[in-house]
Design a protein around this motif. Structure first.
Motif, PDB file in Angstrom:
ATOM      1  N   ALA A  24       6.738   4.080  -0.130  1.00 42.92           N
ATOM      2  CA  ALA A  24       6.907   5.392   0.481  1.00 42.92           C
ATOM      3  C   ALA A  24       7.939   6.158  -0.295  1.00 42.92           C
ATOM      4  O   ALA A  24       8.474   5.684  -1.299  1.00 42.92           O
TER       5      ALA A  24
ATOM      6  N   ALA B 268       4.968  -0.982   2.778  1.00 43.34           N
ATOM      7  CA  ALA B 268       4.540   0.317   2.290  1.00 43.34           C
ATOM      8  C   ALA B 268       5.383   0.795   1.131  1.00 43.34           C
ATOM      9  O   ALA B 268       6.580   0.540   1.069  1.00 43.34           O
TER      10      ALA B 268
ATOM     11  N   SER C 157       1.879   4.691   1.730  1.00 45.47           N
ATOM     12  CA  SER C 157       1.731   5.322   3.042  1.00 45.47           C
ATOM     13  C   SER C 157       1.159   6.724   2.939  1.00 45.47           C
ATOM     14  O   SER C 157       0.673   7.268   3.909  1.00 45.47           O
TER      15      SER C 157
ATOM     16  N   PHE D  66       0.854  -1.187   0.000  1.00 42.88           N
ATOM     17  CA  PHE D  66       0.000   0.000   0.000  1.00 42.88           C
ATOM     18  C   PHE D  66       0.886   1.232   0.000  1.00 42.88           C
ATOM     19  O   PHE D  66       2.093   1.139   0.192  1.00 42.88           O
TER      20      PHE D  66
END
Lengths: 330, 330
Positions: free
Chosen positions: A103, A101, A74, A72
DNA sequence: TCATGTGGCTAGATCGTTCTAGTTCATCCA
DNA sequence: TGGATGAACTAGAACGATCTAGCCACATGA
């Protein structure tokens, strides 16, 4: 400083309970093959020693990890809701979620590799940005489920929401209210942005209306900028790429002294937590992300366990009408 | 459906390159003990086969996982910034981050256990809600670093920001502007809420001002409610528990037709992304979360590698003045 | 009575690595 | 010359679990 004691192993438990390692393994896994009385004895010993199975060893041997990797971003608060739902669904099907994550300075590739290193048996990727080819390559190793994006190859599962239908619902809603001058603020290079933009164009044209789309993006600032650029040529309604952009739009309009929705209607997309805040009350197209997340996890599990092949699941979104859309100004 | 082929192992590479497993291991780890020519040969073979070391086996054997477990709350967008920073710092020190979210129906205990199962060598917990005793228990197994909360036992590391100093900065800033009637909207049962509340009380009293605190919470809705309850007895300035609450407050005030900051000054806490949005421009107390996150990861690594004992690190926050605080209304 | 089953348990191999303790062979130095 | 040194490499034992095959004792049935 308290001593960092060695973690107890199966062997320790076995000795404490006076049985073999194998039997302890049987008991810990809860499979048949042990008498009730010894089961108790083993549990007791394990509890006493604070034994916790070492998942690395377990997984190394059994090749099952019962792990689903979830990537996913962040920076997308919206993804958090999906993570929540995925956890719940995975646990109800007896799996764990490994999170990774994407990021700043951490690419999606990196995130995925890390998930694979943990031994994920399947990958669920939220709005993946990798190319279809790259996704295909990973799907040679484990089942891959693309969540919220469906322009992926046949080898990859996709669980997504019908962007065309979503935009149509939005346009329909606004047109029904009497809006004719509707502008779409697009999502720039974000995933799904192009689909929504095109859906908007075709839906408007289908109704004989002029389809004006202006550049935007996935954040509040993008919406804000768009609002400024619309000031001099105000439409009666705006469909944003997502809720965050919609919020920016609303703020931008407010700053110009405009009232929402009496001067301009604003429609969001995602129906995120933001949209539901009592002082926002944003009308929005809901993709029912938690439902989609659950569906994605389900597909991942089915692919892992069963013999089903990859499939593309598309769900129809629905409209949540709150207080930012209304009749056009007279 | 493409066949899910078996992953190549060290053995496969060794055979392909015509050397022993051990030597391949040496080459893959980049440790001295192999001639440059064979190094090339091995790399070539590995690349050809698409070899990726199996981290489970690797870690099982070496007992080192180079993994730091990080627990965060999926409902706090603020935590996302910390996750970002932690990833960066960990990777610069040669470690990986294992993420686990505390979510709806997923307790902190569950999150931590899962991190330990993955073999985390240390735990970094953002605003942990476990009791000091529970944290102590975990710290018997691995070093534990509490981030953003410092009322934990001596066995647990704490990296936090000085709440007293933070609130003092806030009060000072407002008092310097000429505010005398300042209200604090507290954080309810949230972590750190009590400390900030008490700090507010003592700082105000130290200045001979009346310290009024009213109940709030960590979300936008809490701020909104607080704004409503303040309507009839408006202070000239409000210090919120955090930025989200501050946003709610601002919206609540606006809804009553009040201007920020000319009618009321509002000060947030956290200096989150929200605060920085160009249409928000919230004055806020910055804990410098990314810096704290980096410090927490550093402590975790130091504890893992070195012989340092646990310590409590407290950093002084600073004030970021934007546009929601100004001179009091005349 | 004796083969057959079966529930409860165990020994030992195995997963894919790393680590320890060598071996081999060329080089170096007194 | 011969022993020490060291670089390059290897065999085999770990790591902590699971899995396979098989053992033992007792019940069952013809």
């Amino acid at each position: 400083m308290k001593e960092q004691q060695r973690r107890p192993t199966l062997m320790d438990v076995a000795q404490a309970a006076g049985v073999s390692r194998a039997l302890v393994s049987i008991v810990m896994r809860g499979v048949p093959g042990a008498a009730e009385s010894t089961r108790q004895k083993v549990f007791e010993a394990a509890r006493e020693l604070g034994y916790r199975p070492d998942s690395r060893a377990r997984l190394l041997r059994s090749s099952r990890t019962k792990l689903i990797g979830l990537s996913f971003s962040s920076s997308q608060p919206f993804h958090a809701e999906i993570v929540d739902a995925a956890y719940a669904q995975a646990s109800s099907r007896g799996y764990e979620i490994a999170l990774s994550a994407v990021a700043n300075g951490r690419t999606e590739t990196r995130a995925v590799e890390s998930l694979l290193d943990f031994g994920s048996e399947a990958l669920v990727m939220i709005s993946p940005t990798l190319t279809a080819e790259e996704l295909d390559r990973y799907s040679g190793q484990v089942p891959v489920v693309s969540l919220l994006r469906n322009d992926v190859g046949e080898l990859v599962d996709a669980v997504s929401s019908d962007d065309i239908a979503g935009i149509r619902l939005g346009v329909e809603h606004l047109a029904d209210l009497g809006h004719r001058n509707i502008v779409h603020v697009d999502g720039g290079i974000a995933v799904s942005a192009q689909q929504r933009s095109e859906a908007f164009r075709s839906e408007m044209q289908g109704r004989g209306l002029e389809a004006t789309a202006i550049p935007g993006g996935p954040g509040e600032e993008d919406g804000l900028r768009a609002a400024r650029s619309l000031r001099d040529n105000l439409p009666t309604a705006v469909i944003a790429f997502n809720d965050r952009s919609a919020l920016g739009l609303i703020e931008g309009f407010r700053a110009s002294g405009l009232q929402i929705p009496s001067d301009v209607s604003v429609l969001g997309y995602d129906d995120s937590q933001l949209a539901r805040l009592s002082y926002v009350q944003l009308s929005s197209v809901s993709q029912d992300a938690p439902l989609l997340a659950a569906a994605a996890v389900d597909r991942a599990v089915d692919r892992i366990e069963g013999t089903v092949g990859p499939a593309h699941v598309v769900r129809t979104p629905h409209l949540v009408i709150r207080k930012t859309t209304a009749l056009p100004r007279a």
